[in-house]
Design an enzyme around this catalytic site. Structure first.
Site, PDB file in Angstrom:
ATOM      1  N   LYS A  82      -9.372  -4.635 -17.880  1.00  0.00           N
ATOM      2  CA  LYS A  82      -9.506  -5.807 -17.016  1.00  0.00           C
ATOM      3  C   LYS A  82     -10.937  -5.933 -16.486  1.00  0.00           C
ATOM      4  O   LYS A  82     -11.555  -4.955 -16.084  1.00  0.00           O
ATOM      5  CB  LYS A  82      -8.523  -5.702 -15.851  1.00  0.00           C
ATOM      6  CG  LYS A  82      -7.063  -5.642 -16.304  1.00  0.00           C
ATOM      7  CD  LYS A  82      -6.113  -5.355 -15.165  1.00  0.00           C
ATOM      8  CE  LYS A  82      -6.262  -3.942 -14.636  1.00  0.00           C
ATOM      9  NZ  LYS A  82      -5.158  -3.556 -13.725  1.00  0.00           N
ATOM     10  N   GLY A 131      -2.947  -6.806  -5.115  1.00  0.00           N
ATOM     11  CA  GLY A 131      -1.836  -6.804  -6.054  1.00  0.00           C
ATOM     12  C   GLY A 131      -2.112  -7.434  -7.401  1.00  0.00           C
ATOM     13  O   GLY A 131      -1.186  -7.620  -8.195  1.00  0.00           O
ATOM     14  N   THR A 132      -3.374  -7.739  -7.704  1.00  0.00           N
ATOM     15  CA  THR A 132      -3.673  -8.413  -8.975  1.00  0.00           C
ATOM     16  C   THR A 132      -3.312  -7.540 -10.178  1.00  0.00           C
ATOM     17  O   THR A 132      -2.738  -8.023 -11.156  1.00  0.00           O
ATOM     18  CB  THR A 132      -5.154  -8.814  -9.064  1.00  0.00           C
ATOM     19  OG1 THR A 132      -5.972  -7.688  -8.708  1.00  0.00           O
ATOM     20  CG2 THR A 132      -5.465  -9.958  -8.128  1.00  0.00           C
ATOM     21  N   GLY A 133      -3.661  -6.255 -10.119  1.00  0.00           N
ATOM     22  CA  GLY A 133      -3.368  -5.373 -11.249  1.00  0.00           C
ATOM     23  C   GLY A 133      -1.879  -5.196 -11.467  1.00  0.00           C
ATOM     24  O   GLY A 133      -1.394  -5.222 -12.608  1.00  0.00           O
ATOM     25  N   CYS A 134      -1.149  -5.024 -10.383  1.00  0.00           N
ATOM     26  CA  CYS A 134       0.309  -4.900 -10.474  1.00  0.00           C
ATOM     27  C   CYS A 134       0.918  -6.166 -11.069  1.00  0.00           C
ATOM     28  O   CYS A 134       1.809  -6.115 -11.920  1.00  0.00           O
ATOM     29  CB  CYS A 134       0.906  -4.666  -9.089  1.00  0.00           C
ATOM     30  SG  CYS A 134       0.225  -3.271  -8.176  1.00  0.00           S
ATOM     31  N   THR A 177      -7.042 -10.775  -3.237  1.00  0.00           N
ATOM     32  CA  THR A 177      -6.778 -10.239  -4.574  1.00  0.00           C
ATOM     33  C   THR A 177      -5.852  -9.026  -4.529  1.00  0.00           C
ATOM     34  O   THR A 177      -5.760  -8.276  -5.498  1.00  0.00           O
ATOM     35  CB  THR A 177      -8.099  -9.835  -5.248  1.00  0.00           C
ATOM     36  OG1 THR A 177      -8.795  -8.900  -4.406  1.00  0.00           O
ATOM     37  CG2 THR A 177      -8.986 -11.051  -5.496  1.00  0.00           C
TER      38      THR A 177
END
Length: 266
Positions: free
Chosen positions: A176, A210-213, A208
């Protein structure tokens, strides 16, 4: 038509923006029934993590068994797994139940900068869990940490790190680009067949959390619905970009607020 089901194995975020809560919101927003196995409890809000309570490995296994013995799980998403014995327990459960799709988000540090993975668990993540995954979704610092290398700066370096991550045993890697610079946030999808760059306009917002989750659970949701891997990755990228773009509709907390999982609805 059977109801698509996805299972998230991850930590709980008491403020609701990341972890299990973000995963279940993402599943629901994308039309997938969500089940969960909680690997850790965190005392957390938009400003940071103040405490982590580990769930015993045996109980993590019990939760996973309870889901698989009853529900037709189409995909598994794995997030925060902070300790070595939990990693081993999850890997054993994956071998036992043989889910069709496994998405691993190697969560090491929260958006706030707080560390979520103890150092001695990183080796277990590399050797035990990554080989079980169909796709892993590290950000730039996480990819570097998994390889014990400096953070990649150029597209060539990112692609090279993606190829080395494939050698750890997973089938695909999505590195990412949110931690990069420039007007676009470009993710790199790396498989044995090659590399695809997935650019998107970089959204300027502090919200932002929690974007990866959200991205990894969106991939799992699409896989549970029967999409192929590349289609699932591209769909998830579009979904999380829109969720970030709508994040400022919320006024939640005083730090890094959550993305808007239900931006299509309100």
């Amino acid at each position: 038509m059977p109801t698509p089901v996805a299972l998230t194995i991850a930590g709980s975020d008491s403020s609701g923006g990341a972890g299990i809560q973000a995963d279940l919101k993402t599943f629901a927003a994308l039309g997938v029934y969500g089940a969960s196995a909680i690997s850790a409890l965190t005392s957390q809000n938009t400003k940071g993590v103040t405490g982590i309570h580990q769930v015993p490995a045996a109980f993590v296994s019990d939760q996973i068994d309870a889901v698989f013995v009853d529900l037709a799980v189409g995909a598994v998403k794995i997030g925060m797994v902070a300790q070595r014995d939990v990693i081993k327990a999850i890997a054993a459960s994956l071998v036992k139940w043989k889910p069709k799709h496994v998405v691993l988000d190697p969560v090491m540090v929260a958006t706030s900068g707080d560390r979520l993975l103890v150092p001695d668990a990183i080796d277990a993540l590399r050797k035990v869990l990554i080989p079980c995954a169909d796709i892993i979704t590290p950000n730039l610092p996480e990819a570097a940490a998994l390889l014990d290398e400096p953070t990649a700066k150029s597209e060539a370096e990112i692609e090279a790190q993606g190829k080395r991550l494939l050698e750890l045993g997973c089938k695909a890697v999505l590195i990412k680009g949110g931690h990069g610079d420039g007007p676009e946030s470009t993710d790199f999808f790396v498989t044995g067949k090659g590399t695809a760059a997935l650019p998107a306009r970089r959204v300027v917002t502090k919200n932002t959390h929690g974007t990866g989750c959200t991205l990894s659970s969106a991939i799992a949701a699409s896989l549970a619905k029967g999409e192929d891997m590349e289609t699932a990755v591209r769909s998830a990228k579009a979904y999380v970009t829109a969720a970030i773009a709508a994040a400022d509709k919320f006024t939640v907390g005083h730090g890094h607020g959550p993305v808007h999982h239900f931006h299509k609805y309100y």
